[in-house]
Design a protein around this motif. Structure first.
Motif, PDB file in Angstrom:
ATOM      1  N   SER A   1      39.258  35.860  48.609  1.00 20.17           N
ATOM      2  CA  SER A   1      38.913  34.629  48.230  1.00 20.17           C
ATOM      3  C   SER A   1      37.714  34.361  47.084  1.00 20.17           C
ATOM      4  CB  SER A   1      38.209  34.780  50.156  1.00 20.17           C
ATOM      5  OG  SER A   1      36.873  35.420  50.158  1.00 20.17           O
ATOM      6  N   LEU A   2      37.136  35.826  47.073  1.00 23.30           N
ATOM      7  CA  LEU A   2      35.542  35.635  45.883  1.00 23.30           C
ATOM      8  C   LEU A   2      36.665  35.884  44.469  1.00 23.30           C
ATOM      9  CD1 LEU A   2      33.223  38.879  47.290  1.00 23.30           C
ATOM     10  CD2 LEU A   2      32.927  36.002  46.076  1.00 23.30           C
ATOM     11  N   ASP A   3      37.737  35.631  44.577  1.00 21.78           N
ATOM     12  CA  ASP A   3      38.739  35.934  43.339  1.00 21.78           C
ATOM     13  C   ASP A   3      39.138  34.089  42.845  1.00 21.78           C
ATOM     14  OD1 ASP A   3      40.232  36.872  41.211  1.00 21.78           O
ATOM     15  OD2 ASP A   3      42.078  36.447  42.326  1.00 21.78           O
ATOM     16  N   VAL A   4      39.121  33.847  43.790  1.00 20.19           N
ATOM     17  CA  VAL A   4      39.778  32.317  44.062  1.00 20.19           C
ATOM     18  C   VAL A   4      38.792  31.825  43.413  1.00 20.19           C
ATOM     19  CG1 VAL A   4      41.039  30.202  44.642  1.00 20.19           C
ATOM     20  CG2 VAL A   4      41.859  32.356  45.389  1.00 20.19           C
ATOM     21  N   ALA A   5      37.179  31.664  43.953  1.00 20.59           N
ATOM     22  CA  ALA A   5      36.293  31.368  43.613  1.00 20.59           C
ATOM     23  C   ALA A   5      36.263  31.509  42.484  1.00 20.59           C
ATOM     24  CB  ALA A   5      34.983  31.343  44.850  1.00 20.59           C
TER      25      ALA A   5
END
Length: 401
Positions: free
Chosen positions: A360-364
């Motif tokens: 989820s951090l990667d997408v953000a």
């Protein structure tokens, strides 16, 4: 002309009143301030020639644990705070012409001002702290999660919880000083004419029947402190890094490590702000650098993005710098609100709650670090005001005249 300012909380609660203090002093108004007895707050005010009137326990000590105090402990702290305020505020307000209170924790402030016959102003730093059908009330640790979906019902339940917590104590003290009881503690504290110290572009107020809000803009001061030499060397040694910091709060375990991992996978360098939780990088690789207290105003214009918890001060400083944001909101006060505003304005990304994965951090990060997001962030930044504290000081001075 003399004004008493009062708040209780972390640096994000105290600094706006420091900004108001400076602007009031420029207009010839004398200032006193009630705030937590933390040494850094006392030193900050002493530098302005203002004596700190300490109220309550040091905040840093309360934030030191890995988790918040229990519901029972929070309830006891809140009741003790009201008792302390009624014991301290009357003497602090002696000789003052107005009392300006920021935060719902200021339960005794209006009653003390009423008894003294002086003007009372309530200030919120975020729109979601003021009742409106356009948004839900903020999360209040220690109070039961309301079981409702519509905002009007949620605000009714919020008022009920405030009464359950404070009504008996508040009305007992009001009776002791000859004042009639109040039947809605929250709305009594807020008044029907509160001030909103938030930027109208970043956190606008939507008109709400029965509530006449004066929005001044966020209260802040220019911070011209130079950046430390070792930080400047790191900044100049490569591409702009991503700032990761959670200020006075303690993030959920593993967030910093996962953020560094995701950023490194995308080829970014990282700045870790230690903050009150004393955060540190996961290793000693030269693509990651830890910093202490520095000027965010000078720093944020030199980073690729700002990862933070959604505090009002960090959000507006990053927005003013025109830098994208990734908000990992702790479920406290205005954190989820500012996360939502960053997402609504498309100036970054907001993650759902304090627990997250590397994925989820990667997408953000991909969203926040895109050229399109940076362009929107710069556009919003060009419209953020810097005169909020001066506007508020002038309004208060003129009202007292």
């Amino acid at each position: 002309m003399r004004v008493l300012l009062s708040t209780y909380g972390t640096r994000g609660d105290v600094e706006p009143l420091v900004a108001l203090t400076v602007r009031l002093q420029e207009l010839g108004v004398e200032v006193r301030m009630c705030a937590p007895p933390d040494e850094e707050f006392a030193e900050r005010l002493a530098g302005l020639g203002v004596d700190l009137v300490p109220v309550g326990p040091p905040v840093r000590a309360l934030m030191r644990g890995a988790s918040l105090p229990s519901a029972a402990e929070l309830s006891r702290y809140r009741t003790e705070m009201v008792e302390a305020q009624f014991g301290i505020f009357p003497a602090a307000a002696d000789g003052c012409d107005a009392l300006v209170a920021a935060g719902l924790a200021q339960i005794a402030a209006r009653s003390v001002a009423e008894a003294a016959g002086i003007r009372y102003v309530y200030v919120s730093y975020a729109a979601n702290s003021l009742p409106s059908p356009h948004h839900a009330p903020p999360p209040r640790p220690g109070w039961p999660e309301p079981e409702a979906n519509d905002n009007r019902t949620l605000w009714e339940l919020d008022a009920h919880q405030a009464n359950a917590q404070f009504s008996e104590t508040l009305n007992g003290h009001r009776a002791a000083i000859g004042l009639p009881p109040v039947d809605n503690v929250r709305d009594h504290v807020l008044t029907d004419r509160p001030w909103l110290a938030a930027d109208p572009v970043l956190g606008p107020w939507r008109q709400t029947p029965g509530l006449h809000v004066t929005q001044t803009g966020a209260w802040s001061l220019a911070d011209e402190r130079p950046l430390p030499a070792d930080l400047v060397s790191f900044l100049e040694a490569g591409t702009p890094p991503v700032y990761v910091g959670f200020g006075s709060l303690r993030p959920s375990p593993g967030i910093v490590e996962r953020a560094i991992e995701a950023l490194r996978a995308q080829g970014h360098r990282v700045l870790v702000s230690r903050g009150w939780a004393d955060l540190n990088p996961v290793d000693d690789r030269d693509d990651c650098f830890a910093i202490g207290e520095v000027s965010h105003q000078r720093l944020f214009g030199r980073v690729a993005a700002v990862v933070h918890h959604g505090g009002a001060g960090t959000t507006v400083t990053a927005a003013r710098a025109g830098v994208p944001q990734v908000v990992v909101p702790l479920q406290l006060a205005d954190n989820p609100y500012w996360a939502g505003r960053v997402a609504d304005l498309d100036i970054g990304a907001a993650l759902d709650g304090p627990t997250l994965t590397t994925e989820s951090l990667d997408v953000a990060f991909k969203t926040a670090l895109s050229p399109e997001t940076r362009t929107r962030a710069k556009d919003v930044g060009s419209r953020i005001r810097t005169d909020g504290a001066a506007v508020a000081a002038s309004l208060l001075r003129d009202a007292l005249r």
